[in-house]
Write a protein that holds these residues in place. Structure first.
Motif, mmCIF file in Angstrom:
data_model
loop_
_atom_site.group_PDB
_atom_site.id
_atom_site.type_symbol
_atom_site.label_atom_id
_atom_site.label_comp_id
_atom_site.label_asym_id
_atom_site.label_seq_id
_atom_site.Cartn_x
_atom_site.Cartn_y
_atom_site.Cartn_z
ATOM 1 N N ARG A 88 -10.249 -2.184 13.186
ATOM 2 C CA ARG A 88 -12.013 -1.829 12.854
ATOM 3 C C ARG A 88 -12.910 -1.174 14.237
ATOM 4 N NH1 ARG A 88 -10.708 -1.078 7.209
ATOM 5 N NH2 ARG A 88 -9.771 -2.962 6.739
ATOM 6 N N SER B 19 0.484 -1.349 -0.095
ATOM 7 C CA SER B 19 -0.096 -0.181 0.102
ATOM 8 C C SER B 19 0.779 1.528 -0.188
ATOM 9 C CB SER B 19 -1.056 -0.334 1.381
ATOM 10 O OG SER B 19 -0.258 -0.121 2.612
ATOM 11 N N VAL C 148 -5.618 1.676 8.544
ATOM 12 C CA VAL C 148 -5.699 0.029 9.209
ATOM 13 C C VAL C 148 -4.853 -1.358 8.605
ATOM 14 C CG1 VAL C 148 -7.691 -1.795 9.625
ATOM 15 C CG2 VAL C 148 -7.710 0.309 10.249
ATOM 16 N N ASN C 149 -4.467 -0.806 6.984
ATOM 17 C CA ASN C 149 -4.210 -2.160 5.846
ATOM 18 C C ASN C 149 -2.842 -1.838 6.311
ATOM 19 O OD1 ASN C 149 -6.710 -2.663 5.054
ATOM 20 N ND2 ASN C 149 -6.800 -1.016 2.856
ATOM 21 N N ASN D 175 -6.554 -6.689 12.555
ATOM 22 C CA ASN D 175 -7.547 -6.015 11.936
ATOM 23 C C ASN D 175 -8.748 -5.643 12.630
ATOM 24 O OD1 ASN D 175 -8.206 -5.924 8.984
ATOM 25 N ND2 ASN D 175 -10.136 -6.973 9.539
ATOM 26 N N ALA E 9 -6.698 8.735 7.385
ATOM 27 C CA ALA E 9 -7.935 8.060 6.487
ATOM 28 C C ALA E 9 -7.837 6.837 7.299
ATOM 29 C CB ALA E 9 -8.028 7.951 5.039
ATOM 30 N N ALA E 10 -8.642 5.869 7.544
ATOM 31 C CA ALA E 10 -8.682 4.679 8.704
ATOM 32 C C ALA E 10 -8.105 3.772 7.539
ATOM 33 C CB ALA E 10 -10.444 4.602 8.619
ATOM 34 N N HIS E 11 -8.715 3.389 6.613
ATOM 35 C CA HIS E 11 -9.086 3.077 5.295
ATOM 36 C C HIS E 11 -6.952 2.146 5.701
ATOM 37 C CE1 HIS E 11 -9.837 -0.482 2.425
ATOM 38 N NE2 HIS E 11 -9.389 0.546 2.163
ATOM 39 N N GLY E 12 -6.888 3.555 5.152
ATOM 40 C CA GLY E 12 -5.727 2.908 4.319
ATOM 41 C C GLY E 12 -4.367 2.749 5.936
#
Length: 416
Positions: free
Chosen positions: A124, A3, A99-100, A120, A94-97
């Motif tokens: 979340r 990522s 966390v990933n 994960n 950004a939470a998505h980035g």
């Protein structure tokens, strides 16, 4: 496929492991050619350092956010990766980035890969504003207790709130020099909120300014050097005060024990077109040929006043070095007083919040040296409340809190 920003985040977790796991100072880790930043391009290096420093300012609240979702403590790398994600989310990332990236960092380790699912699942559950309602990170007990005694609980809490903030960048300007856009503080320091790459800022290449915290810059104002005066800067490196003295027209001799730090000072003098006589030596042993008109001593200390810029310090230090530092400061101050001519002046300062390294040193020096006097000097922008009853200047991180605070310092001018 990795990522975006993964390399910087992995390096940030490595920096956290070195500080929190190995007890190493951030500066030592950053200077290690085999350290976590090895091989990274400048942009990723800078981002990794920013991320690690941000986490170190928020370890305690991040752990409070994670604790309800963990039955037992995971391996350090796993915890540090989760801390990083929580802090990124708290600071508006950004939470998505976030966390990933944390999941990917954990998955890449042989011993930590089995924890990827846990990471994960836990992350979340982190709310969009994870630190809402949580107090700022507290200083360690060995430091907080004497500070509460000196400044009260409300004062210490106010300091901790500033230490949790990302500090602005302060610049000391030469008269008429090109400079970046920023806010000029009442004391004359230029403060920038958006830093960017320091060497790319306007005026850097031309030597129009240098990086120096607003509090640190006040010591030279207190000394009030005059053009042509012979001034000694003891324990000079990395040299912000040497540059100020030289820019004021003084004939400066700068002494420091560290050759690498003196090399940095030499480079800054060259960039700024300024001159000073640099001597790498032990200040306790070096002997000048003649007395100076004035001496500036920024003595080695606990550096507890710089936690807002160096949040690794509370995790690495435990206060055990304080007695030796206090003794060294007293010896250096006596040496400084012995190197100034009759009628001259000495400014003693430490970037410490602890009274033993400031107000206590002043009281002890006055007791050791009959006839020594404290001299107050009018300093533009300095609030009357910052002066102690004995005539010293006590600066704290929570001063100008609405502007980003300042480093904690004690400084005093002594006349012979």
């Amino acid at each position: 496929m990795a990522s975006e920003g993964l390399a910087a985040r992995m390096a940030a977790v490595g920096l956290l492991g070195a500080v929190l796991g190995e007890g190493r100072l951030m500066a030592q880790v950053l200077a290690d050619p085999q350290g976590p930043l090895a091989g990274l391009p400048p942009g990723d290096r800078a981002r990794a350092q920013r991320l690690a420093l941000a986490v170190l300012r928020h370890v305690e609240p991040a752990d409070q956010v994670l604790a309800p979702h963990l039955r037992k403590s995971p391996p350090r790398l796993v915890r540090d990766a989760m801390r990083l994600a929580v802090v990124e989310i708290a600071l508006g990332g950004a939470a998505h980035g976030a966390v990933n990236a944390a999941v990917e960092i954990v998955r890449r380790g042989k011993r930590t890969a089995p924890f990827a699912g846990l990471v994960n699942a836990v992350l979340r559950k982190v709310p969009a504003d994870p630190f809402a309602g949580l107090p700022p990170q507290r200083m360690p007990r060995w430091l907080r207790q004497p500070l509460v005694h000196a400044y009260g609980r409300d004062g210490v809490t106010a300091m901790e709130a500033v230490q949790a903030m990302t500090p602005p960048l302060d610049l000391t300007l030469r008269a008429g020099a090109e400079a970046p856009e920023g806010a000029v503080l009442p004391t004359g320091t230029l403060r920038l909120e958006e830093k960017g790459q320091v060497s790319a800022l306007p005026g850097y290449a031309a030597g129009g300014w240098w990086v120096q915290d607003a509090a640190a810059a006040l010591a030279v104002g207190l000394l009030a050097p005059q053009a042509g005066e012979r001034v000694l800067d003891l324990c000079a490196a990395p040299g912000g005060k040497t540059l100020q003295l030289a820019a004021a027209g003084a004939a400066v001799t700068a002494v420091d024990l560290s050759e690498p730090r003196m090399a940095r000072l030499r480079e800054n003098l060259s960039r700024c077109g300024l001159a000073a006589d640099l001597i790498t030596a032990d200040a306790l042993e070096w002997q000048p040929d003649q007395a100076f008109d004035a001496v500036l001593l920024d003595a080695p200390c606990s550096a507890t006043g710089t936690i807002r810029r160096h949040p690794d310090l509370p995790f690495v230090k435990d206060g055990s070095e304080l007695p030796a530092l206090v003794e060294l400061q007293a010896r250096l101050l006596d040496r400084a007083l012995g190197m100034v001519r009759p009628g001259g002046r000495v400014v003693f300062c430490t970037c410490s919040l602890l009274p033993d390294e400031g107000e206590g040193q002043l009281a002890a020096a006055l007791a050791r040296h009959p006839g020594l006097r404290v001299e107050r000097v009018a300093l533009p922008g300095v609030d009357e409340a910052w002066w102690t009853a004995e005539g010293g200047l006590r600066l704290r991180p929570d001063l100008w809190a609405d502007r980003g605070g300042m480093d904690g310092f004690f400084m005093v001018r002594l006349g012979l």
